[in-house]
Design a protein around this motif. Structure first.
Motif, PDB file in Angstrom:
ATOM      1  N   GLU A 177      39.012  30.158  40.642  1.00 17.21           N
ATOM      2  CA  GLU A 177      37.807  30.195  39.813  1.00 17.21           C
ATOM      3  C   GLU A 177      36.624  30.783  40.570  1.00 17.21           C
ATOM      4  OE1 GLU A 177      34.959  27.156  37.214  1.00 17.21           O
ATOM      5  OE2 GLU A 177      36.872  26.463  38.059  1.00 17.21           O
ATOM      6  N   ALA A 178      36.546  30.478  41.857  1.00 13.96           N
ATOM      7  CA  ALA A 178      35.425  30.993  42.652  1.00 13.96           C
ATOM      8  C   ALA A 178      35.445  32.514  42.726  1.00 13.96           C
ATOM      9  CB  ALA A 178      35.469  30.396  44.056  1.00 13.96           C
ATOM     10  N   ASP A 179      36.641  33.102  42.822  1.00 19.37           N
ATOM     11  CA  ASP A 179      36.742  34.562  42.866  1.00 19.37           C
ATOM     12  C   ASP A 179      36.375  35.172  41.525  1.00 19.37           C
ATOM     13  OD1 ASP A 179      37.554  34.733  45.546  1.00 19.37           O
ATOM     14  OD2 ASP A 179      39.641  34.329  45.010  1.00 19.37           O
ATOM     15  N   VAL A 180      36.762  34.515  40.445  1.00 14.36           N
ATOM     16  CA  VAL A 180      36.427  35.025  39.111  1.00 14.36           C
ATOM     17  C   VAL A 180      34.915  35.012  38.898  1.00 14.36           C
ATOM     18  CG1 VAL A 180      36.693  34.636  36.633  1.00 14.36           C
ATOM     19  CG2 VAL A 180      38.648  34.296  38.159  1.00 14.36           C
ATOM     20  N   THR A 181      34.264  34.009  39.436  1.00 13.35           N
ATOM     21  CA  THR A 181      32.823  33.833  39.220  1.00 13.35           C
ATOM     22  C   THR A 181      31.987  34.824  40.013  1.00 13.35           C
ATOM     23  OG1 THR A 181      33.149  31.474  38.796  1.00 13.35           O
ATOM     24  CG2 THR A 181      30.911  32.191  39.352  1.00 13.35           C
ATOM     25  N   VAL A 182      32.352  35.039  41.266  1.00  8.51           N
ATOM     26  CA  VAL A 182      31.467  35.818  42.146  1.00  8.51           C
ATOM     27  C   VAL A 182      31.930  37.243  42.394  1.00  8.51           C
ATOM     28  CG1 VAL A 182      30.782  33.703  43.317  1.00  8.51           C
ATOM     29  CG2 VAL A 182      32.638  35.081  44.281  1.00  8.51           C
ATOM     30  N   ASP A 183      33.165  37.561  42.110  1.00  9.34           N
ATOM     31  CA  ASP A 183      33.691  38.883  42.466  1.00  9.34           C
ATOM     32  C   ASP A 183      33.714  39.796  41.245  1.00  9.34           C
ATOM     33  OD1 ASP A 183      34.868  40.977  43.743  1.00  9.34           O
ATOM     34  OD2 ASP A 183      36.415  39.782  44.707  1.00  9.34           O
ATOM     35  N   SER A 184      33.359  41.053  41.438  1.00  8.64           N
ATOM     36  CA  SER A 184      33.323  41.999  40.318  1.00  8.64           C
ATOM     37  C   SER A 184      34.395  43.074  40.430  1.00  8.64           C
ATOM     38  CB  SER A 184      31.939  42.662  40.241  1.00  8.64           C
ATOM     39  OG  SER A 184      31.667  43.369  41.446  1.00  8.64           O
ATOM     40  N   CYS A 185      35.338  42.930  41.350  1.00  9.22           N
ATOM     41  CA  CYS A 185      36.388  43.949  41.488  1.00  9.22           C
ATOM     42  C   CYS A 185      37.362  43.858  40.320  1.00  9.22           C
ATOM     43  CB  CYS A 185      37.111  43.802  42.823  1.00  9.22           C
ATOM     44  SG  CYS A 185      38.151  42.349  42.985  1.00  9.22           S
ATOM     45  N   TRP A 186      38.018  44.977  40.041  1.00 13.24           N
ATOM     46  CA  TRP A 186      38.943  45.037  38.899  1.00 13.24           C
ATOM     47  C   TRP A 186      40.165  44.169  39.162  1.00 13.24           C
ATOM     48  CZ3 TRP A 186      43.978  46.309  37.765  1.00 13.24           C
ATOM     49  CH2 TRP A 186      44.275  46.536  36.402  1.00 13.24           C
ATOM     50  N   ALA A 187      40.619  43.513  38.121  1.00 14.09           N
ATOM     51  CA  ALA A 187      41.839  42.713  38.195  1.00 14.09           C
ATOM     52  C   ALA A 187      42.602  42.891  36.890  1.00 14.09           C
ATOM     53  CB  ALA A 187      41.516  41.245  38.433  1.00 14.09           C
ATOM     54  N   GLY A 188      43.913  42.857  36.965  1.00 11.43           N
ATOM     55  CA  GLY A 188      44.727  43.022  35.763  1.00 11.43           C
ATOM     56  C   GLY A 188      46.167  43.319  36.119  1.00 11.43           C
ATOM     57  N   VAL A 189      46.869  43.919  35.190  1.00  9.32           N
ATOM     58  CA  VAL A 189      48.294  44.200  35.361  1.00  9.32           C
ATOM     59  C   VAL A 189      48.555  45.683  35.127  1.00  9.32           C
ATOM     60  CG1 VAL A 189      50.626  43.723  34.510  1.00  9.32           C
ATOM     61  CG2 VAL A 189      48.941  41.872  34.626  1.00  9.32           C
ATOM     62  N   LEU A 190      49.327  46.288  36.009  1.00  5.62           N
ATOM     63  CA  LEU A 190      49.806  47.655  35.821  1.00  5.62           C
ATOM     64  C   LEU A 190      51.258  47.562  35.368  1.00  5.62           C
ATOM     65  CD1 LEU A 190      49.163  50.690  36.083  1.00  5.62           C
ATOM     66  CD2 LEU A 190      50.070  50.573  38.417  1.00  5.62           C
ATOM     67  N   PRO A 191      51.519  47.757  34.070  1.00  4.43           N
ATOM     68  CA  PRO A 191      52.886  47.581  33.563  1.00  4.43           C
ATOM     69  C   PRO A 191      53.862  48.604  34.146  1.00  4.43           C
ATOM     70  CG  PRO A 191      51.280  47.571  31.772  1.00  4.43           C
ATOM     71  CD  PRO A 191      50.568  48.072  33.003  1.00  4.43           C
TER      72      PRO A 191
END
Length: 223
Positions: free
Chosen positions: A176-190
């Motif tokens: 949760e802390a990374d989601v709150t403070v970090d703005s780098c892209w996150a997701g899935v590359l299918p």
């Protein structure tokens, strides 16, 4: 044929990442249908050996084949415990931290003692099952195995009862802390497997068209 349920044992019960364990028989079927290559593991002369090979399955039986001279198959035929692993990669998971990078996948590990398929009819059926799993439509289209080829080939059968199935789907599991403070892209590359353009054998005579079962496969995308 009624498919027996998976029978959990100590070695087929997932201990790490239990939330990814899949216990339905249909989950195992999905992995077996989606995969093309399995890895057969067996201990040969005191050392582990893992052999990548094609496979096929029917009802409650997984079939693999190989040369009668292969040490892995001879060891398995002698009654050694074996495991067969199949993995389907569905995507790479990019998280907000390196630690939470992962992969979306479907996997199965089957345990047991394989038996040598000796009945001639079952052996032919097993080879057809393997062929049709890897290259649908080929068994009836091409020449069948000769007596010499059959004699040089061992087919192993392994019951699909004791198996561990594990699946990961979805987005990153970031803190949760990374989601709150970090703005780098996150997701899935299918990841999706697609078939390329058929490449004809250079020895083909002119005018031999790509058969319909190959053309149909070319147009498909594996699940």
């Amino acid at each position: 044929m009624t498919r027996p349920p998976l029978s959990p044992t100590e070695r087929s019960t997932i201990q790490r990442g239990k939330q990814r364990a899949a216990t339905e028989r249909s989950d195992l079927d999905d992995v077996l249908d989606a995969g093309l290559i399995c890895h057969l593991g067996v201990v040969v002369n005191g050392a582990p050996v893992v052999l990548p090979t094609c496979y096929g399955w029917q009802d409650n039986t997984l079939y693999v084949h190989g040369s009668t001279g292969a040490s892995t198959l001879r060891t398995a035929i002698a009654g050694a415990e074996v495991s067969v692993a199949i993995t389907v990669l569905d995507g790479i998971v990019y998280a907000r931290s390196v630690f939470h990078h992962s992969a979306n996948y479907r996997s199965a590990v089957v345990h047991g003692r394989a038996r040598l398929v000796e009945d001639p009819d079952e052996k032919l059926c097993a080879l057809a099952v393997i062929t049709e799993h890897v290259a649908p439509g080929s068994w009836d289209y091409t020449r069948g195995p000769s007596r010499k080829e059959l004699a040089a080939t061992s087919v192993l059968a392994l019951e699909l009862t004791e198996a561990a199935v594990k699946i990961r789907r979805g987005p990153p599991g970031d803190d949760e802390a990374d989601v709150t403070v970090d703005s780098c892209w996150a997701g899935v590359l299918p990841v999706r497997q697609v078939w390329g353009e058929p490449e004809p054998c250079p020895l083909l005579p002119p005018g031999v068209a790509v058969p319909s079962h190959v053309a149909a496969r070319r147009a498909s995308v594996r699940a």
